[in-house]
Design an enzyme around this catalytic site. Structure first.
Site, PDB file in Angstrom:
ATOM      1  N   SER A   1       3.520  -1.959  10.378  1.00 22.08           N
ATOM      2  CA  SER A   1       4.975  -1.953  10.626  1.00 22.08           C
ATOM      3  C   SER A   1       5.655  -3.268  10.253  1.00 22.08           C
ATOM      4  O   SER A   1       6.621  -3.678  10.899  1.00 22.08           O
ATOM      5  CB  SER A   1       5.272  -1.580  12.085  1.00 22.08           C
ATOM      6  OG  SER A   1       4.829  -0.260  12.349  1.00 22.08           O
TER       7      SER A   1
ATOM      8  N   HIS B   1      -9.593   0.941   4.960  1.00 20.99           N
ATOM      9  CA  HIS B   1      -8.267   1.104   5.570  1.00 20.99           C
ATOM     10  C   HIS B   1      -8.394   2.027   6.787  1.00 20.99           C
ATOM     11  O   HIS B   1      -9.212   2.950   6.792  1.00 20.99           O
ATOM     12  CB  HIS B   1      -7.271   1.689   4.560  1.00 20.99           C
ATOM     13  CG  HIS B   1      -5.875   1.673   5.088  1.00 20.99           C
ATOM     14  ND1 HIS B   1      -5.389   2.666   5.901  1.00 20.99           N
ATOM     15  CD2 HIS B   1      -4.883   0.755   4.970  1.00 20.99           C
ATOM     16  CE1 HIS B   1      -4.145   2.359   6.253  1.00 20.99           C
ATOM     17  NE2 HIS B   1      -3.822   1.208   5.696  1.00 20.99           N
TER      18      HIS B   1
ATOM     19  N   ASN C   1       0.869  -1.176   0.000  1.00 20.43           N
ATOM     20  CA  ASN C   1       0.000   0.000   0.000  1.00 20.43           C
ATOM     21  C   ASN C   1       0.908   1.229   0.000  1.00 20.43           C
ATOM     22  O   ASN C   1       1.510   1.553   1.013  1.00 20.43           O
ATOM     23  CB  ASN C   1      -0.892  -0.036   1.248  1.00 20.43           C
ATOM     24  CG  ASN C   1      -1.734   1.222   1.385  1.00 20.43           C
ATOM     25  OD1 ASN C   1      -1.780   2.060   0.477  1.00 20.43           O
ATOM     26  ND2 ASN C   1      -2.407   1.354   2.517  1.00 20.43           N
ATOM     27  N   TRP C   2       0.995   1.874  -1.144  1.00 16.89           N
ATOM     28  CA  TRP C   2       1.905   3.024  -1.260  1.00 16.89           C
ATOM     29  C   TRP C   2       1.354   4.289  -0.608  1.00 16.89           C
ATOM     30  O   TRP C   2       2.042   5.300  -0.529  1.00 16.89           O
ATOM     31  CB  TRP C   2       2.189   3.324  -2.745  1.00 16.89           C
ATOM     32  CG  TRP C   2       2.985   2.284  -3.462  1.00 16.89           C
ATOM     33  CD1 TRP C   2       3.576   1.166  -2.936  1.00 16.89           C
ATOM     34  CD2 TRP C   2       3.291   2.264  -4.864  1.00 16.89           C
ATOM     35  NE1 TRP C   2       4.228   0.460  -3.918  1.00 16.89           N
ATOM     36  CE2 TRP C   2       4.065   1.116  -5.117  1.00 16.89           C
ATOM     37  CE3 TRP C   2       2.985   3.111  -5.935  1.00 16.89           C
ATOM     38  CZ2 TRP C   2       4.537   0.793  -6.393  1.00 16.89           C
ATOM     39  CZ3 TRP C   2       3.447   2.790  -7.202  1.00 16.89           C
ATOM     40  CH2 TRP C   2       4.222   1.642  -7.421  1.00 16.89           C
ATOM     41  N   LYS C   3       0.086   4.256  -0.205  1.00 15.57           N
ATOM     42  CA  LYS C   3      -0.555   5.448   0.392  1.00 15.57           C
ATOM     43  C   LYS C   3      -0.343   6.646  -0.529  1.00 15.57           C
ATOM     44  O   LYS C   3      -0.457   6.507  -1.746  1.00 15.57           O
ATOM     45  CB  LYS C   3      -0.049   5.652   1.822  1.00 15.57           C
ATOM     46  CG  LYS C   3      -0.229   4.362   2.653  1.00 15.57           C
ATOM     47  CD  LYS C   3      -0.021   4.517   4.122  1.00 15.57           C
ATOM     48  CE  LYS C   3      -0.264   3.171   4.806  1.00 15.57           C
ATOM     49  NZ  LYS C   3      -0.139   3.219   6.256  1.00 15.57           N
TER      50      LYS C   3
ATOM     51  N   GLU D   1      -5.219  -5.100  10.464  1.00 12.62           N
ATOM     52  CA  GLU D   1      -4.196  -4.079  10.718  1.00 12.62           C
ATOM     53  C   GLU D   1      -4.550  -3.335  12.004  1.00 12.62           C
ATOM     54  O   GLU D   1      -5.359  -2.400  11.986  1.00 12.62           O
ATOM     55  CB  GLU D   1      -4.152  -3.070   9.561  1.00 12.62           C
ATOM     56  CG  GLU D   1      -3.803  -3.688   8.228  1.00 12.62           C
ATOM     57  CD  GLU D   1      -3.265  -2.637   7.257  1.00 12.62           C
ATOM     58  OE1 GLU D   1      -2.106  -2.779   6.853  1.00 12.62           O
ATOM     59  OE2 GLU D   1      -3.980  -1.675   6.931  1.00 12.62           O
TER      60      GLU D   1
ATOM     61  N   GLY E   1       2.467   2.338  10.923  1.00 12.74           N
ATOM     62  CA  GLY E   1       3.382   3.473  10.798  1.00 12.74           C
ATOM     63  C   GLY E   1       4.049   3.868  12.099  1.00 12.74           C
ATOM     64  O   GLY E   1       4.613   4.947  12.218  1.00 12.74           O
TER      65      GLY E   1
HETATM   66  P1  13P Z   1       3.061   0.525   7.635  1.00 15.05           P
HETATM   67  O1  13P Z   1       3.578  -0.759   7.030  1.00 15.05           O
HETATM   68  O2  13P Z   1       3.767   1.735   7.116  1.00 15.05           O
HETATM   69  O3  13P Z   1       2.964   0.437   9.118  1.00 15.05           O
HETATM   70  O4  13P Z   1       1.554   0.668   7.096  1.00 15.05           O
HETATM   71  C1  13P Z   1       0.704  -0.403   7.238  1.00 15.05           C
HETATM   72  C2  13P Z   1      -0.522  -0.143   6.448  1.00 15.05           C
HETATM   73  O5  13P Z   1      -1.335   0.680   6.816  1.00 15.05           O
HETATM   74  C3  13P Z   1      -0.699  -0.874   5.189  1.00 15.05           C
HETATM   75  O6  13P Z   1      -1.984  -0.695   4.695  1.00 15.05           O
END
Ligand code: 13P
Length: 249
Positions: free
Chosen positions: A210, A96, A9-11, A168, A174
Site C-alpha cells: 500500500s 511474492h 509490480n504490475w501483477k 512486504e 492491497g
Molecule cells: P500494493 O502496492 O498494491 O499494496 O501491492 C504491493 C505489492 O504486493 C507489490 O509487490
C-alpha cells in the site's frame, strides 16, 4: 550510498499494447535522477515490449514476476529464467506473497528460484513478510528470518550482494493499510542484521504494501529503506512517474 530503487509490480495488469503506451508516458514524465532507479515487473507477456521501451534508459530495467527453477523442459505454463532473459528481463521477483499464499509456494521453492535466477544472471528480488495473524502473535521476525534462511541460507557474501530483498507485510498488500515508517524500519533493521552477519552490507532492502504518492516520502525518509516495491500505485504511468520523481526528493 545504495541507489534508491522504485520497483513497480504490475501483477496481472497491462498487456503488451498498453505497456507500450505506458512507457511512452512514463519516459516523458520521468527524467533520470542521479542515485535513483526504476524497475518494472510486468506480466510475462508484456516483458519483451517493456524491455524494448526502456532499452535506452540506464536507470530503468524490466524483470519477471516469477520463474520456474528448471531451465527448460515439459512444464506447461511455466517460464524459466533463461526464457525470461531472452525476452529482455534482467531481474525476477521471487516468493511474492501472492505466489506463496495464493499459489502455495514454499521456502524450498524460493531457494530453487533464487538459484535459478542467479544462474541465468537475473537479479533476484526476494519478497518476505508476515501474515496478520503471525504479526499479532509476535512472530514477525521469526517468519522473516525463516524466509531469509530458507531462500538464501548458504549463499556467500558476493552472491548475497546480487540480491535485493523486499519486505512486504502480507496484511499491508492491497489493503490500503501500510506499515508505519517505524514498523517497516524495525523489520528492515533485522533483515540488515541478517545480511551483515553474512558479510552483505550493500544488499538493498525495499518496503512494499500500500505504498502510494501520499505515504512514499514519509516511508523513504526512513534511512533503513532503500526503496519501495509498489503494486496498485504503479499502474498509472503519470502517477507512478510523479511518485518516483517526488518521493525522497
Ligand atoms: P500494493 O502496492 O498494491 O499494496 O501491492 C504491493 C505489492 O504486493 C507489490 O509487490
Amino acid at each position: 550510498m545504495r541507489p534508491l530503487l522504485f520497483a513497480a509490480n504490475w501483477k496481472m495488469h497491462i498487456g503488451p499494447e498498453d505497456a507500450r503506451a505506458y512507457f511512452k508516458t512514463f519516459r516523458t514524465r520521468y527524467q533520470r535522477h542521479e542515485g535513483r532507479e526504476a524497475w518494472f515487473f510486468p506480466p510475462a507477456l508484456s516483458v519483451e515490449t517493456a524491455a524494448q521501451a526502456v532499452r535506452e534508459r540506464a536507470d530503468m530495467l524490466v524483470g519477471v514476476q516469477d520463474i520456474y527453477w528448471e531451465p527448460k523442459g515439459a512444464f506447461t505454463g511455466a517460464i524459466s529464467a533463461p526464457l525470461a532473459v531472452q525476452a529482455g528481463a534482467r531481474a525476477a521477483l521471487v516468493g511474492h506473497s501472492e505466489r506463496r499464499h495464493v499459489f502455495g509456494e514454499t521456502d524450498e521453492d524460493t531457494r530453487r528460484k533464487v538459484a535459478a535466477a542467479l544462474a541465468a544472471d537475473l537479479a533476484p528480488v526476494l519478497c518476505v513478510g508476515e501474515k496478520l495473524a503471525e504479526r499479532d502473535a509476535g512472530h514477525t521476525l521469526a517468519v522473516v528470518n525463516r524466509q531469509l534462511a530458507g531462500a538464501l541460507g548458504g549463499l556467500d557474501a558476493a552472491t548475497l550482494a546480487r540480491i535485493t530483498i523486499a519486505y512486504e507485510p502480507v496484511w499491508a498488500i492491497g489493503t490500503g493499510r501500510n506499515a508505519t515508517p517505524n514498523d517497516a524500519a524495525a523489520v528492515h533493521k533485522e533483515i540488515r542484521a541478517w545480511l551483515v552477519a553474512r558479510g552483505a552490507a550493500r544488499t538493498r532492502i525495499l518496503y512494499g504494501g500500500s505504498v502510494n504518492l501520499k505515504n512514499a516520502a514519509d516511508l523513504l525518509a526512513e534511512h533503513e529503506l532503500d526503496g519501495v516495491l509498489v503494486g496498485g500505485a504503479s499502474l498509472d504511468p503519470e502517477a507512478w512517474a510523479q511518485l518516483v520523481q517526488t518521493a525522497a526528493a
